[in-house]
Design an enzyme around this catalytic site. Structure first.
Site, PDB file in Angstrom:
ATOM      1  N   HIS A  63      35.077  15.895  50.309  1.00 10.02           N
ATOM      2  CA  HIS A  63      34.435  15.740  51.617  1.00 10.02           C
ATOM      3  C   HIS A  63      34.928  16.771  52.626  1.00 10.02           C
ATOM      4  O   HIS A  63      36.100  17.123  52.680  1.00 10.02           O
ATOM      5  CB  HIS A  63      34.570  14.305  52.140  1.00 10.02           C
ATOM      6  CG  HIS A  63      35.930  13.864  52.582  1.00 10.02           C
ATOM      7  ND1 HIS A  63      36.386  14.045  53.862  1.00 10.02           N
ATOM      8  CD2 HIS A  63      36.915  13.205  51.920  1.00 10.02           C
ATOM      9  CE1 HIS A  63      37.591  13.510  53.980  1.00 10.02           C
ATOM     10  NE2 HIS A  63      37.944  13.006  52.814  1.00 10.02           N
ATOM     11  N   ASP A 165      43.398  16.077  54.496  1.00 16.95           N
ATOM     12  CA  ASP A 165      42.389  15.095  54.093  1.00 16.95           C
ATOM     13  C   ASP A 165      41.061  15.502  54.736  1.00 16.95           C
ATOM     14  O   ASP A 165      40.846  15.223  55.923  1.00 16.95           O
ATOM     15  CB  ASP A 165      42.819  13.703  54.542  1.00 16.95           C
ATOM     16  CG  ASP A 165      41.815  12.611  54.223  1.00 16.95           C
ATOM     17  OD1 ASP A 165      40.883  12.869  53.449  1.00 16.95           O
ATOM     18  OD2 ASP A 165      41.974  11.506  54.783  1.00 16.95           O
ATOM     19  N   GLU A 195      32.313  11.227  54.865  1.00 21.55           N
ATOM     20  CA  GLU A 195      33.122  10.361  54.013  1.00 21.55           C
ATOM     21  C   GLU A 195      33.990   9.432  54.838  1.00 21.55           C
ATOM     22  O   GLU A 195      34.170   8.255  54.499  1.00 21.55           O
ATOM     23  CB  GLU A 195      33.997  11.223  53.092  1.00 21.55           C
ATOM     24  CG  GLU A 195      34.742  10.444  52.008  1.00 21.55           C
ATOM     25  CD  GLU A 195      36.128   9.948  52.421  1.00 21.55           C
ATOM     26  OE1 GLU A 195      36.768   9.213  51.637  1.00 21.55           O
ATOM     27  OE2 GLU A 195      36.573  10.282  53.548  1.00 21.55           O
ATOM     28  N   GLU A 196      34.541   9.945  55.932  1.00 22.37           N
ATOM     29  CA  GLU A 196      35.501   9.180  56.726  1.00 22.37           C
ATOM     30  C   GLU A 196      34.871   7.979  57.433  1.00 22.37           C
ATOM     31  O   GLU A 196      35.574   7.107  57.932  1.00 22.37           O
ATOM     32  CB  GLU A 196      36.169  10.089  57.762  1.00 22.37           C
ATOM     33  CG  GLU A 196      37.037  11.200  57.183  1.00 22.37           C
ATOM     34  CD  GLU A 196      38.336  10.699  56.581  1.00 22.37           C
ATOM     35  OE1 GLU A 196      38.538   9.464  56.517  1.00 22.37           O
ATOM     36  OE2 GLU A 196      39.151  11.537  56.162  1.00 22.37           O
ATOM     37  N   ASP A 218      40.371  14.174  46.323  1.00 20.63           N
ATOM     38  CA  ASP A 218      40.800  13.676  47.629  1.00 20.63           C
ATOM     39  C   ASP A 218      42.306  13.483  47.634  1.00 20.63           C
ATOM     40  O   ASP A 218      42.960  13.534  46.587  1.00 20.63           O
ATOM     41  CB  ASP A 218      40.096  12.357  47.955  1.00 20.63           C
ATOM     42  CG  ASP A 218      39.831  12.158  49.440  1.00 20.63           C
ATOM     43  OD1 ASP A 218      40.605  12.706  50.263  1.00 20.63           O
ATOM     44  OD2 ASP A 218      38.869  11.450  49.792  1.00 20.63           O
ATOM     45  N   HIS A 304      46.149  10.902  57.676  1.00 21.26           N
ATOM     46  CA  HIS A 304      45.467  10.558  58.933  1.00 21.26           C
ATOM     47  C   HIS A 304      46.389  10.697  60.141  1.00 21.26           C
ATOM     48  O   HIS A 304      46.222  10.011  61.144  1.00 21.26           O
ATOM     49  CB  HIS A 304      44.859   9.148  58.875  1.00 21.26           C
ATOM     50  CG  HIS A 304      43.558   9.104  58.147  1.00 21.26           C
ATOM     51  ND1 HIS A 304      42.583   8.167  58.415  1.00 21.26           N
ATOM     52  CD2 HIS A 304      43.039   9.887  57.173  1.00 21.26           C
ATOM     53  CE1 HIS A 304      41.538   8.381  57.627  1.00 21.26           C
ATOM     54  NE2 HIS A 304      41.800   9.420  56.866  1.00 21.26           N
TER      55      HIS A 304
END
Length: 332
Positions: A63, A165, A195-196, A218, A304
């Site tokens: 992603h 990420d 994607e998130e 990922d 994150h």
């Protein structure tokens, strides 16, 4: 294979939060267009690159989007209120620098609280250093998205940067495309959007491609930091082969294929049982009548956050494993 620091630095430096992936899509398209047979952008914004082959149809997904903060309100003094785009932590965001697509920067802060541990997004604001609402509106509009702003750093062992990420997954896909000398299978490399916020791009792309097998690229977590929750995955322990997360139980045939390929080629690997989260494979494997799917994961510390960390050796092992898998004869 050497680690292409310049490529990864470029990838993480590009502003492209969920729903706004145009910038990163254009960069990736330029990087790979000379190495693929077909390249296109679908209706939702996924970048789909094909390397033709006569074998099984395989979809590889990474992603392009990153988490962000979307502006919901601007008060009379020019302070910005926001909501999350993806998994945003109030504690992680507190006192961090953010940047908008037009270059406007700000600091995330909070109203005074007796217990900062109870801080929520609704208690927080962004200060862009203006005098009033009118001046703020000259720089930022309702619905604009900002992202964490931090630099790219590395040493001989690791890279630490924002939005690894999943720009590191995009890196693995790009390096695989460039280093595939031949391919027996019919390969679709999909750089997915959104994607998130719910695996959205992978869902629509898989529906259109109808692959025989899906592989997501990922990050995953790590259990190797002080007093971390027990998790048998860590940096420098090799590529992580996913067994499960909250979105998928990896298909047994795909898991076996990954393990056998790693062992046949002396590629260092570790098994990943993740008790939270999900990847594009969660959407791919439920498409139409079902698609056997799995995940090649890269262990990452501080996912994150404003600065995530991955091992260079793990990243290169992921590229090596993916190349070997894509050239194997698939019997399912």
């Amino acid at each position: 294979m050497n680690f292409n620091s310049e490529l990864l630095k470029n990838l993480v430096s590009i502003y492209s939060p969920s729903g706004n992936e145009k910038n990163i899509r254009e960069f990736i398209s330029k990087e790979i267009r000379d190495y693929v047979d077909e390249i296109r952008t679908d209706a939702l914004g996924n970048l789909i690159a094909r390397k033709k082959g006569n074998g099984k149809k395989i979809m590889v997904a990474a992603h392009m989007d990153q988490i962000g903060l979307m502006i919901t309100d601007i008060d009379d003094n020019g302070f910005l209120r926001f909501t999350n785009i993806g998994g945003i932590s109030p504690i992680v965001s507190f006192s961090q620098k953010v940047v908008f697509e037009n270059g406007t920067t700000g600091i995330v802060f909070s109203e005074p609280l007796d217990d900062m541990g109870k801080m929520k997004i609704e208690n927080m604001y962004i200060d862009i250093g203006v005098c009033d609402k009118k001046e703020a509106e000259g720089n930022v509009k309702i619905g604009d998205i900002c992202v964490y702003e931090s630099g790219y750093f590395e040493n001989e062992n690791v890279v630490f940067s924002k939005c690894l990420d999943d720009r590191v997954g995009c890196f693995v896909a790009i390096e695989t495309i460039k280093n595939l000398e031949k391919n027996e299978n019919d390969l679709y490399f999909v750089f997915t959007v959104q994607e998130e916020v719910g695996l959205r791009g992978a869902r629509t792309a898989a529906y259109g491609i109808e692959p025989d097998m899906g592989i997501a690229l990922d990050v995953t977590g790590s259990g190797d930091t002080p007093k971390a929750k027990r998790f048998a995955v860590g940096l420098n322990k090799g590529v992580a082969i996913k067994v499960k997360d909250n979105s998928i139980l990896t298909h047994p045939k795909v898991r076996k294929l990954m393990i056998e390929t790693a062992e046949e080629n002396n590629i260092k690997y570790q098994m990943e049982v993740l008790e939270f989260g999900g990847t594009d494979s969660g959407a791919i494997h439920l498409t139409k009548e079902g698609i056997p799917s799995g995940v090649i994961s890269i262990s990452s510390r501080y996912v994150h956050s404003t600065v995530e960390m991955v091992s260079k050796k793990d990243v290169l092992s992921s590229v090596e494993l993916l190349i070997k898998i894509l050239n194997k004869e698939i019997d399912f």
